[in-house]
Design an enzyme around this catalytic site. Sequence first.
Site, PDB file in Angstrom:
ATOM      1  N   HIS A 168     144.850  65.610  33.809  1.00  0.00           N
ATOM      2  CA  HIS A 168     145.309  65.345  35.223  1.00  0.00           C
ATOM      3  C   HIS A 168     144.210  65.403  36.173  1.00  0.00           C
ATOM      4  O   HIS A 168     144.120  66.704  36.124  1.00  0.00           O
ATOM      5  CB  HIS A 168     146.840  66.531  35.674  1.00  0.00           C
ATOM      6  CG  HIS A 168     147.290  65.290  36.185  1.00  0.00           C
ATOM      7  ND1 HIS A 168     147.276  66.042  37.906  1.00  0.00           N
ATOM      8  CD2 HIS A 168     147.915  64.703  36.498  1.00  0.00           C
ATOM      9  CE1 HIS A 168     148.053  65.194  38.214  1.00  0.00           C
ATOM     10  NE2 HIS A 168     148.718  64.420  37.303  1.00  0.00           N
ATOM     11  N   SER A 198     155.062  61.777  21.206  1.00  0.00           N
ATOM     12  CA  SER A 198     154.945  61.003  22.355  1.00  0.00           C
ATOM     13  C   SER A 198     155.717  59.794  22.909  1.00  0.00           C
ATOM     14  O   SER A 198     155.210  58.963  21.484  1.00  0.00           O
ATOM     15  CB  SER A 198     153.252  60.689  22.668  1.00  0.00           C
ATOM     16  OG  SER A 198     153.196  60.110  24.019  1.00  0.00           O
TER      17      SER A 198
END
Length: 375
Positions: free
Chosen positions: A119, A320
């Site tokens: 991130h 996911s």
Amino acid sequence: MLAPEDDARLAELLASIERQSESFLGYPCTRDFDYSPLFPFLYYPLNNVGDPYVETTFRLNTHEIEREVLSYFQRFTHAPVADTWGYMTNGGTEGNMYGIYLARELLPEGVVYYSEDTHYSVAKILRVLHARNIMIKSLDNGEIDYLDLKETMRVHRDVPPIIFANIGTTMKGAVDDVQRIRNIIKELAIPSCYIHADAALSGMILPFVDDPQPFDFASGIDSISISGHKMIGSPVPCGVVIARKANVERIARSIEYVGTLDTTLSGSRNAITPLFMWYALHAQGEQGFRAIIKRCLEVADYAIEAFAQDGIKAWRNKNSITVVFPRPHAEILKRWQLAVHQDVAHLIAMPHVEQRHIQALLTDIRKFSGGHAAI
Ligand SMILES: Cc1ncc(COP(=O)(O)O)c(C=O)c1O
């Protein structure tokens, strides 16, 4: 009392937010929650200042509720209760900063290793903390490149590694293999290391699937950060960080002004978000979250199939709910609030996302590619 034009301004903003929430497919925040029974708490100046486990002279707090929320997360992450500690943060970013802060205090000479798919906020955290760091290549699916990690750690084997492991990357939902990383460190005969897990979204997915990748304290992590506003849902961003108690004790300082320990990054802390988390965890229960995650994974698979029928290759990582596909027309990105990175985009099958949203998105994609959806 507000002037009529101010009332009108708020009503307009609310209507616009309601409209936008109908096409909210690209970010990992559910809009599926109703905390209206908690609204009376908003009449008080609540503040969870300081350590949630220590009594403070500021009594208008929800520390007890916060501790209960933390004990849920200790269970989800197989954290040994007597040896771990945590607090509720303002979100994943603060929890990641806390993990790296502890690691740097513990191993001041250490080098932080993190992958290209990490991130964006982590590069800033490393700058703020002035922590030595090296970025590692990523594999195509978003996991860290274990060969590059091994070679880089070999070159720097005189300094302890601080592993920033992605447990669900932002763009592709990839999970770095913590077990494999630990084996590499062992093979290199490096005696000390620290592993922080950034489990912003997947920290509330992996505890509820049948075959999770290793991500928890049982797999050898030292701290973990999980967002609360993502999978659980909250009108105010929030999160949880859990760390090994012995490491936290090294940074704790006693503060007379509030009669508590200064173990948290923020002083004043949100006392409402623990109520939101507590409410959702009690209302859904662990079985409820298991069912929610199962449905999200089904919607993600539905999307992959629906895209395939239109000739678009969409895919997801194991466990996911992030569905990755080629970057579509800019108008589609705007209309459906889709996140992009270079040539890929994603949609995230959060609890509020239904098959009808996927179909409507595909209809738009078809429209913007001359009748056929292939991009
Ligand atoms: C993998 C990952 N880490 C950290 C963050 C930052 O979390 P927050 O927005 O809760 O601060 C995100 C946000 O999407 C994320 O996807």
